[in-house]
Design an enzyme around this catalytic site. Structure first.
Site, mmCIF file in Angstrom:
data_model
loop_
_atom_site.group_PDB
_atom_site.id
_atom_site.type_symbol
_atom_site.label_atom_id
_atom_site.label_comp_id
_atom_site.label_asym_id
_atom_site.label_seq_id
_atom_site.Cartn_x
_atom_site.Cartn_y
_atom_site.Cartn_z
ATOM 1 N N LYS A 98 -7.397 5.156 -20.061
ATOM 2 C CA LYS A 98 -7.843 5.454 -21.454
ATOM 3 C C LYS A 98 -6.596 5.235 -22.355
ATOM 4 C CE LYS A 98 -11.418 6.977 -19.239
ATOM 5 N NZ LYS A 98 -12.630 6.099 -18.820
ATOM 6 N N ASP B 251 -6.636 17.746 -16.697
ATOM 7 C CA ASP B 251 -6.855 16.459 -16.761
ATOM 8 C C ASP B 251 -6.711 16.069 -18.469
ATOM 9 O OD1 ASP B 251 -8.089 13.882 -17.376
ATOM 10 O OD2 ASP B 251 -9.668 14.346 -16.033
ATOM 11 N N ARG C 201 0.793 -1.242 0.020
ATOM 12 C CA ARG C 201 -0.020 -0.062 -0.018
ATOM 13 C C ARG C 201 0.673 1.224 0.149
ATOM 14 N NH1 ARG C 201 -1.432 1.953 4.745
ATOM 15 N NH2 ARG C 201 -2.157 0.053 5.688
ATOM 16 N N TYR D 48 -15.553 15.466 -16.919
ATOM 17 C CA TYR D 48 -16.073 14.055 -16.716
ATOM 18 C C TYR D 48 -17.013 14.036 -15.676
ATOM 19 C CZ TYR D 48 -16.227 9.320 -15.628
ATOM 20 O OH TYR D 48 -16.554 8.063 -15.236
HETATM 21 N N1 PLP Z 1 -11.121 11.927 -16.340
HETATM 22 C C1 PLP Z 1 -11.642 11.885 -17.876
HETATM 23 C C2 PLP Z 1 -11.503 12.865 -18.727
HETATM 24 C C3 PLP Z 1 -12.163 10.742 -18.028
HETATM 25 O O1 PLP Z 1 -12.735 10.569 -19.220
HETATM 26 C C4 PLP Z 1 -12.585 9.582 -17.111
HETATM 27 C C5 PLP Z 1 -13.251 8.245 -17.261
HETATM 28 O O2 PLP Z 1 -14.189 8.417 -18.340
HETATM 29 C C6 PLP Z 1 -11.926 9.916 -15.873
HETATM 30 C C7 PLP Z 1 -11.091 11.073 -15.690
HETATM 31 C C8 PLP Z 1 -12.124 9.002 -14.737
HETATM 32 O O3 PLP Z 1 -11.041 7.629 -14.948
HETATM 33 P P1 PLP Z 1 -11.535 6.171 -14.584
HETATM 34 O O4 PLP Z 1 -12.674 5.797 -15.100
HETATM 35 O O5 PLP Z 1 -10.256 5.566 -14.730
HETATM 36 O O6 PLP Z 1 -11.738 6.439 -12.944
#
Ligand code: PLP
Length: 390
Positions: free
Chosen positions: A201, A177, A52, A105
């Site tokens: 992704k 992001d 962890r 998101y």
């Molecule tokens: N940020 C963006 C732009 C996303 O598209 C997503 C998920 O689709 C996330 C964060 C969250 O990521 P996770 O699904 O790996 O928790």
């Protein structure tokens, strides 16, 4: 992450922060699937004590991502949402405030509204594509601005260098992001203090894992993030890190092809009589084309579009694809089609979704690595399906 996609990045990605395993010579970092690590004596360990708090496979991914992005080693998390959660916990206390892009998101909005609001962390959402609106949304309590550009799913862009200036003038931290554009957009060069990835992704890229990462050049913030990674227990698992390391090695090839194919498919959709609107940052018709060319090295793999006949027609088309898969996620080798209103962005109330352009008829296409001709044939056939045959 610098350079054209595919140009002068391979060496850093393949070798950055990595070396053959010193005990066995294994060329790929092994999966250290161990909870705990033997200590030579009380207080004397080899840098790892308990998975962890840190694990050699996870640490290899963290070094590799840091080398690629030109910053301190990353902190890797179980999911992208865990990374975003830790970003908020590391930068905000009760009574403090974060400004997010209005198109962000859906999970980020859910976390702020349904979890962190109860702890006194306040959030507002601004159209960060308009720097005056961003400036107006910042309050004396604002400690963080979190921008998605391109925004998921509308692909609206924010001028990152401009937004960084506005944020820093107000004394806040600027986070980007960059999940949709690893390698093709360099947030640190544009003024970011923190870069967020859902490694789920493009970074892992094979629909095999969920994961997240936070990157920074700020030693104190990195230390705080590392402390929270252990304290909250949301570190990534070793096998996920190993898969992500393996996926990363081909990222320049993949992101270049995702971008090339997406441009071909966006042009096809734009010319199609049943498609009423297409958003893709490198299309000549894209309203922010000049900004896209300034801060992105390619258009990326995501397209947003609407079909004549509105929601029903869009849903009929999504239900009719055969080669494309109707599924959540983006950035992987398989082409995925998503209905943001009912899937990824369902946590945002309908009225608010409409107001920011996430209409019920919006289709999100994550263009994969198949032959674009085959994808076009699939979309062409799905667009031609009439109501009685759906
Ligand atoms: N940020 C963006 C732009 C996303 O598209 C997503 C998920 O689709 C996330 C964060 C969250 O990521 P996770 O699904 O790996 O928790």
């Amino acid at each position: 992450m610098g350079g054209e996609p595919g140009a002068r990045q391979f060496t850093r990605i393949i070798h950055g922060g990595l070396a053959p395993d010193p005990t066995t010579g294994a060329v790929l970092t092994p999966i250290f699937q161990s909870t705990t690590f033997a200590q030579e004596a009380v207080g004397k360990d080899k840098g790892f004590t308990y998975s962890r708090s840190g694990n050699p496979t996870v640490a290899a991914l963290e070094r590799n991502l840091g080398e690629i992005e030109g910053c301190l080693p990353a902190a890797c998390f179980a999911t992208g949402m865990a990374a975003i959660h830790i970003l908020f916990l590391a930068t905000l206390k009760a009574g403090e405030h974060v400004v997010c892009s209005d198109v962000v998101y859906g999970g980020t909005v859910r976390l702020l509204r349904q979890v962190l609001a109860d702890l006194g962390i306040r959030a507002s959402y601004a159209d960060t594509s308009d720097l005056a609106k961003l400036a107006a949304a910042i309050t004396p309590e604002t400690r963080l601005v979190l921008v998605e550009s391109p925004a998921n799913p509308t692909l609206k862009l924010t001028d990152l260098a401009g937004a960084a200036r506005v944020t820093h003038d107000a004394g806040a931290l600027f986070a980007v992001d960059n999940t949709l554009l690893p390698l093709v957009q360099e947030p640190f060069a544009l003024g970011a203090d923190v870069v967020v990835y859902s490694t789920t992704k493009y970074i892992e890229g094979h629909n095999a894992t969920v994961g997240g990462a936070l990157l920074t050049r700020d030693e104190k913030l990195a230390e705080k993030i590392r402390f929270l990674q252990n304290a909250t227990g949301c570190i990534q698992a070793p096998f996920e890190s190993w898969l992500t390391l393996r996926g990363l090695k081909t990222l320049p090839l993949r992101i270049a092809r995702h971008s090339e194919s997406a441009l071909v498919i966006a042009r096809f959709l734009e010319a199609h009589p049943r498609v009423t609107r297409v958003a893709y940052p490198f299309l000549d018709s894209f309203p922010q084309l000049e900004l896209a060319r300034r801060q992105q090295k390619a258009g990326g793999g995501m397209i947003a579009f609407e079909v004549e006949g509105g929601t029903a027609a869009g849903i009929r088309m999504m239900n009719s694809v055969k080669l494309c898969t109707l599924a959540e996620n983006l950035g992987a080798i398989e082409t995925l089609v998503t209905h943001p209103a009912s899937m990824t962005h369902a946590p945002i109330p309908a009225v608010e979704r409409e107001a920011i352009g996430i209409t019920d008829g919006l289709v999100r296409l994550s263009v994969g690595l198949e032959d674009p001709e085959d994808l076009i044939a699939d979309l062409e056939r799905a667009l031609a399906v009439q109501p009685e045959h759906a």
